[in-house]
Design a protein around this motif. Sequence first.
Motif, mmCIF file in Angstrom:
data_model
loop_
_atom_site.group_PDB
_atom_site.id
_atom_site.type_symbol
_atom_site.label_atom_id
_atom_site.label_comp_id
_atom_site.label_asym_id
_atom_site.label_seq_id
_atom_site.Cartn_x
_atom_site.Cartn_y
_atom_site.Cartn_z
ATOM 1 N N THR A 190 -10.942 -21.582 4.527
ATOM 2 C CA THR A 190 -10.600 -21.743 4.951
ATOM 3 C C THR A 190 -10.485 -20.633 6.805
ATOM 4 O OG1 THR A 190 -8.905 -23.368 4.377
ATOM 5 C CG2 THR A 190 -8.230 -22.647 6.835
ATOM 6 N N ASP A 191 -10.750 -21.362 7.658
ATOM 7 C CA ASP A 191 -10.246 -19.922 8.618
ATOM 8 C C ASP A 191 -9.291 -19.747 9.258
ATOM 9 O OD1 ASP A 191 -13.250 -19.698 8.734
ATOM 10 O OD2 ASP A 191 -13.739 -20.643 10.773
ATOM 11 N N TYR A 192 -8.531 -19.012 10.192
ATOM 12 C CA TYR A 192 -7.297 -18.701 10.229
ATOM 13 C C TYR A 192 -7.069 -17.812 11.133
ATOM 14 C CZ TYR A 192 -5.523 -21.100 6.019
ATOM 15 O OH TYR A 192 -4.682 -21.934 4.421
ATOM 16 N N TRP A 193 -6.462 -17.857 11.799
ATOM 17 C CA TRP A 193 -6.124 -16.322 13.465
ATOM 18 C C TRP A 193 -5.240 -15.600 13.080
ATOM 19 C CZ3 TRP A 193 -8.763 -21.174 13.704
ATOM 20 C CH2 TRP A 193 -10.441 -20.720 13.915
ATOM 21 N N PHE A 194 -4.791 -14.578 13.089
ATOM 22 C CA PHE A 194 -3.425 -14.034 12.884
ATOM 23 C C PHE A 194 -2.797 -13.086 14.474
ATOM 24 C CE2 PHE A 194 -6.613 -11.037 10.950
ATOM 25 C CZ PHE A 194 -6.412 -9.895 10.547
ATOM 26 N N ARG A 195 -2.205 -12.237 14.277
ATOM 27 C CA ARG A 195 -1.516 -11.706 15.483
ATOM 28 C C ARG A 195 -0.473 -10.829 15.460
ATOM 29 N NH1 ARG A 195 0.197 -14.813 20.190
ATOM 30 N NH2 ARG A 195 1.696 -14.402 19.668
ATOM 31 N N PHE A 196 -0.618 -9.558 15.363
ATOM 32 C CA PHE A 196 1.196 -8.775 15.218
ATOM 33 C C PHE A 196 1.241 -8.817 16.447
ATOM 34 C CE2 PHE A 196 -1.959 -7.770 11.644
ATOM 35 C CZ PHE A 196 -1.271 -7.517 10.635
ATOM 36 N N ALA A 247 1.637 -18.995 8.204
ATOM 37 C CA ALA A 247 3.445 -18.159 7.425
ATOM 38 C C ALA A 247 3.126 -16.942 8.609
ATOM 39 C CB ALA A 247 1.846 -17.516 6.909
ATOM 40 N N LYS A 248 4.344 -16.239 8.217
ATOM 41 C CA LYS A 248 4.678 -15.422 9.147
ATOM 42 C C LYS A 248 5.481 -14.518 9.249
ATOM 43 C CE LYS A 248 9.066 -18.303 11.457
ATOM 44 N NZ LYS A 248 8.881 -18.598 12.514
ATOM 45 N N ILE A 263 2.063 -13.369 12.318
ATOM 46 C CA ILE A 263 1.968 -14.719 12.257
ATOM 47 C C ILE A 263 0.351 -15.136 11.810
ATOM 48 C CG2 ILE A 263 3.927 -15.303 14.208
ATOM 49 C CD1 ILE A 263 1.661 -16.060 16.620
ATOM 50 N N VAL A 264 0.179 -16.460 11.327
ATOM 51 C CA VAL A 264 -1.166 -16.803 10.716
ATOM 52 C C VAL A 264 -0.935 -18.335 10.809
ATOM 53 C CG1 VAL A 264 -2.383 -16.633 8.621
ATOM 54 C CG2 VAL A 264 -0.822 -14.487 8.998
ATOM 55 N N ALA A 265 -2.184 -18.750 11.532
ATOM 56 C CA ALA A 265 -1.864 -20.318 12.576
ATOM 57 C C ALA A 265 -3.949 -20.707 11.733
ATOM 58 C CB ALA A 265 -1.664 -20.010 14.075
ATOM 59 N N ARG A 266 -3.033 -21.959 11.896
ATOM 60 C CA ARG A 266 -4.853 -22.247 11.886
ATOM 61 C C ARG A 266 -5.878 -22.819 12.871
ATOM 62 N NH1 ARG A 266 -5.371 -25.286 7.374
ATOM 63 N NH2 ARG A 266 -3.785 -25.805 5.436
ATOM 64 N N ASP A 267 -5.056 -22.714 14.052
ATOM 65 C CA ASP A 267 -5.745 -22.299 15.699
ATOM 66 C C ASP A 267 -6.334 -20.661 16.242
ATOM 67 O OD1 ASP A 267 -3.365 -22.856 15.806
ATOM 68 O OD2 ASP A 267 -3.683 -23.848 17.781
#
Length: 556
Positions: free
Chosen positions: A131-137, A106-107, A94-98
């Motif tokens: 833009t800064d994004y945060w992501f996780r697997f 996005a996912k 997943i990719v998030a703005r926060d």
Amino acid sequence: MTNRHRSSERLNSPAPRRRTVVKAAAATAGAAVVAAPLAAALPARAAEAAPAFLHGVASGDPLPDGVLLWTRVTPIPEAAPGSGLGPDTEVSWIVARDKALTNIVAKGSTTARAASDHTVKADIRGLEPATDYWFRFSAGGTDSPAARTRTAPAATAAVAGLRFGVVSCANWEGGYFSSYRHLAARGDLDAWLHLGDYIYEYGTGEYGTRGTVVRQTLPTHEILTLADYRVRHGWYKTDPDLQALHTKAPVIAIWDDHEIANDAWSGGAENHTEGAEGSWAARRAAAKQAYFEWMPVRPAIAGTTYRRLRFGKLADLSLLDLRSFRSQQVSVGNGEVDDPDRTLTGRAQLDWLKAGLKSSDTTWRLVGNSVMISPFAIGSLTADLLKPLAKLMGLPQEGLALNPDQWDGYTDDRRELLAHLRSNAIRNTVFLTGDIHMAWANDVPVDAGTYPLSASAATEFVVTSVTSDNLDDIVKVPEGTVSAIASPIIRAANRHVHWVDTDRHGYGVLDITAERAQMDYYVLSDKTKQDATAAWTRSYRTRSGTQKVERTYDPV
């Protein structure tokens, strides 16, 4: 292990050849000074916790609308890197703005397979620029750490500034990766550049470490096979400081020789014995496959690392591959360094670089360059003696080359590139370089023999090593001892060199505005200490339109 000659950085080598610049300067200064198995070694986790993300997460190659995400999943405890063990495993992202990962933009999912060493990449598109994004697997109910990444500015955007961390040459056994930890702590990087030697191929104790292995690498033997390269990449990715930096900003990486083998060229390497260590073609293919599996890098032109990224109208970054296409290195004193049939870049890559520099409409043209382009001579010959002596002795006509592994060993490519910059009035070209374990700030002269009367075509900032030995390590004297003697000698013989630090380890921070490009140099207190501190030591900049380096007295 064969008995062939190794590099000058291998301990007790009978015929040192690697880093001839380092060796020559060390000799000058030294005369004056005289004076367990992988699985068992991985981070501990409960057996029932599989799958797990033991090697962290990373991002790389930022675009205005996307970024490349990376991770490696360990589906079962036995599925160590290079083992070939473990089932195919679904991995979602997943990719998030926060940072809390609640505003998801996005996912998706993919499959981690043993065929790719259970590494996965997700090339995300559809994001907003700058833009800064945060992501996780996630896999099997287990979440990876969350990480920050950042997209590049829009191609036509007016960008006020950019800031990049810059590193190279991280030898695991030489010390701790504190440079990565300090860069991660900044929190202000658009991206970080790794200019080569992200890993080293040697077996334990075979590479310069001041005679002491600070921490042992795995596998303990020299890496030759695909499984070997995978194990080594996996071992590096367990480093907590490296993992931390990968979670804070996207990396933009190129390879140099040690991702494959020391002093690699298109048909072999100094550190490869054909037959006894398999074929060069097989070893190189294995090294490159493991690299692209384990690094958040998009395979670019011809499956190499040369490619170009753009950061609005402020800068573009041409990234070079100076190993895949080069001719074999020649000996110092051999006139072949000027042979126009020999190449460092290969014809296609040089044409690509020249075309990109000429067509660029950005303020700055950055070049990620694994080996130093500035000429280097040692001695005090005047220009009127240097050129005829060089011609008589078969030395490169642009300086007495002491390291034919650099652009000094391939002067026709350099001459063509610098002439192209001059004849097309291409301004603001800045080479960003690693490789030689020293920090430099250079003008890049069209003709070193008559500099400063001749023009400077570009500038170059060279960053020192994260841990790999430099001059004081080789001579085994206190830090700063060699540099105090060698630096004035080097600068006296090379008037285009504004500064050189031969002794310290650390990193650079490159800050770019429309008015100037500035490199701040930071040094570590002690590379052998896990808690090493970092301190700013010097800053140099090039102002727009000047093609010259000048000192500035404050970091950005």
